[in-house]
Design a protein around this motif. Structure first.
Motif, short mmCIF file in Angstrom:
data_model
loop_
_atom_site.label_atom_id
_atom_site.label_comp_id
_atom_site.label_asym_id
_atom_site.label_seq_id
_atom_site.Cartn_x
_atom_site.Cartn_y
_atom_site.Cartn_z
N ASN A 131 53.81 35.06 25.28
CA ASN A 131 54.33 35.66 26.51
C ASN A 131 53.41 35.39 27.69
N LYS A 132 52.11 35.49 27.44
CA LYS A 132 51.14 35.25 28.50
C LYS A 132 51.14 33.78 28.92
N ILE A 133 51.27 32.90 27.92
CA ILE A 133 51.35 31.47 28.23
C ILE A 133 52.60 31.19 29.06
N GLU A 134 53.70 31.88 28.71
CA GLU A 134 54.95 31.71 29.45
C GLU A 134 54.80 32.22 30.90
N GLN A 135 54.11 33.35 31.06
CA GLN A 135 53.86 33.88 32.39
C GLN A 135 53.04 32.89 33.22
N ILE A 136 52.02 32.32 32.57
CA ILE A 136 51.17 31.34 33.27
C ILE A 136 51.98 30.11 33.65
N LEU A 143 40.65 37.95 27.26
CA LEU A 143 39.46 37.10 27.29
C LEU A 143 39.80 35.62 27.16
N LEU A 144 40.89 35.33 26.44
CA LEU A 144 41.27 33.93 26.22
C LEU A 144 41.82 33.29 27.48
N PHE A 145 42.57 34.08 28.28
CA PHE A 145 43.28 33.50 29.42
C PHE A 145 42.71 33.90 30.79
N ASP A 146 41.81 34.87 30.85
CA ASP A 146 41.33 35.37 32.14
C ASP A 146 40.76 34.26 33.03
N ASP A 147 39.90 33.42 32.45
CA ASP A 147 39.27 32.35 33.23
C ASP A 147 40.29 31.31 33.69
N ILE A 148 41.27 31.04 32.81
CA ILE A 148 42.30 30.05 33.15
C ILE A 148 43.14 30.55 34.32
N VAL A 149 43.57 31.84 34.24
CA VAL A 149 44.38 32.42 35.31
C VAL A 149 43.60 32.46 36.61
N LYS A 150 42.32 32.81 36.52
CA LYS A 150 41.48 32.87 37.72
C LYS A 150 41.39 31.49 38.38
N ASN A 188 44.75 30.57 40.03
CA ASN A 188 44.92 31.32 41.29
C ASN A 188 44.03 30.77 42.39
N GLU A 189 42.83 30.35 42.04
CA GLU A 189 41.91 29.76 43.02
C GLU A 189 42.46 28.44 43.54
N ILE A 190 43.07 27.66 42.61
CA ILE A 190 43.68 26.39 43.02
C ILE A 190 44.82 26.66 43.99
N GLY A 191 45.66 27.67 43.67
CA GLY A 191 46.76 28.04 44.56
C GLY A 191 46.26 28.47 45.93
N LYS A 192 45.18 29.25 45.92
CA LYS A 192 44.58 29.71 47.18
C LYS A 192 44.07 28.54 48.01
N THR A 193 43.43 27.58 47.32
CA THR A 193 42.90 26.39 48.00
C THR A 193 44.05 25.56 48.60
#
Length: 307
Positions: A29-34, A56-63, A66-71
């Protein structure tokens, strides 16, 4: 005990399987959300922010996503801003150049169409055409200047200069304009004050500041330039009496093509490039330039390091 162990092992296995299914389902589900979040960003919704429960597995990936989107969002905003500035430039250049050019053509046409015109009127028309032509030349020079400053990799050609004499010379060149508006000029600084700078570029800074002071001074007022040195910093202030500049305009005064007088073609000021050029030159010298205005006084302050 033996019978308990026989039944416990399968139950434990089933429990572990159920837990694993839930964990896997949660991860899926989290992978689908991402993935959905990435699709939204990819399809143009660059302000979309992916949000999932702490993992813990996905926090860094999501961050990172989101940073890429912000950039990307910042880059798009900069591109849109650049596009708006380009469109404004085209509009402003067209208007600023067309206004004096129309006057030149108009008065020269009058001279051509009226061969029996009086000598006095002929001289008047020629003088107006000459004045408008000179204004046109100033505008063209400003546009070339800002283009050069934007596109060139500028370097300083530092040399020692007598700042007192430089300012006195620039002031002398402004004498006709000062006389026209009945303005006086006062220079407060040490005699024969020496400093190191790129002389040509700093002359452009002072020329722009003085021209701005003349254009926006009350007739009969005084322009005061003060030069002091403190803690290895040179402080230069140029102050004149004029209409108080509103804070919202003061905040934009160093922007390219921004004019205090929004009615273009009124003859007050140039194309809105002088102060932008001055700021760029001062910062190239590792200095700062600020503008202040209150109680019908306008003050520009420059601070430069002692080279």
């Amino acid at each position: 005990l033996f019978e308990f162990s026989i039944y416990t092992a399968p139950l434990l296995s089933i429990a572990l399987s159920v837990i694993s299914i839930f964990i896997i389902k949660d991860k899926v589900n989290k992978i689908e959300q991402i993935r959905n979040g990435i699709d939204k960003i990819k399809n143009g919704n660059i302000e979309h922010k992916i949000e999932i429960k702490k993992d813990l597995l996905f926090d860094d990936i999501v961050k990172d996503i989101n940073e890429i989107g912000k950039t990307i969002n910042i880059a798009v905003e900069e591109r849109l801003k650049s596009e708006r500035m380009k469109n404004e430039l085209i509009t402003n250049v067209s208007h600023d150049l067309k206004t004096p050019l129309t006057s030149v053509i108009g008065y020269l046409t009058l001279l051509e169409d009226e061969p029996q015109i009086s000598e006095e009127l002929r001289q008047k028309y020629l003088q107006i055409a000459l004045t408008k032509s000179e204004h046109l030349e100033d505008l063209i020079n400003e546009f070339f200047e800002i283009t050069r400053f934007n596109l060139s990799n500028l370097t300083l050609e530092v040399s020692s200069v007598n700042l007192t004499r430089m300012l006195e010379q620039i002031t002398y060149e402004f004498k006709p304009l000062l006389t026209e508006k009945q303005l006086s000029f006062r220079l407060q600084m040490p005699k024969d004050y020496m400093m190191k700078c790129d002389v040509g570029k700093m002359q452009r800074v002072f020329d722009n500041l003085f021209r701005n002071a003349v254009n926006y001074s009350f007739p009969g007022g005084e322009i005061v330039v003060t030069v002091t040195e403190k803690e290895n910093r040179i402080h230069i202030a140029c102050e004149n009496q004029g209409n108080t500049i509103p804070k919202e305009k003061l905040a934009r005064i160093f922007e390219q093509f921004y004019r205090l007088d929004t009615a273009r073609g009124t003859g007050t000021g140039g194309a809105g490039l002088g102060l932008a050029i001055a700021k760029e030159i001062v910062e190239l010298h590792h200095g700062t330039i600020q503008a202040y205005s209150e109680d019908e006084r306008i003050r520009f302050e420059i601070e430069l390091p002692v080279l």
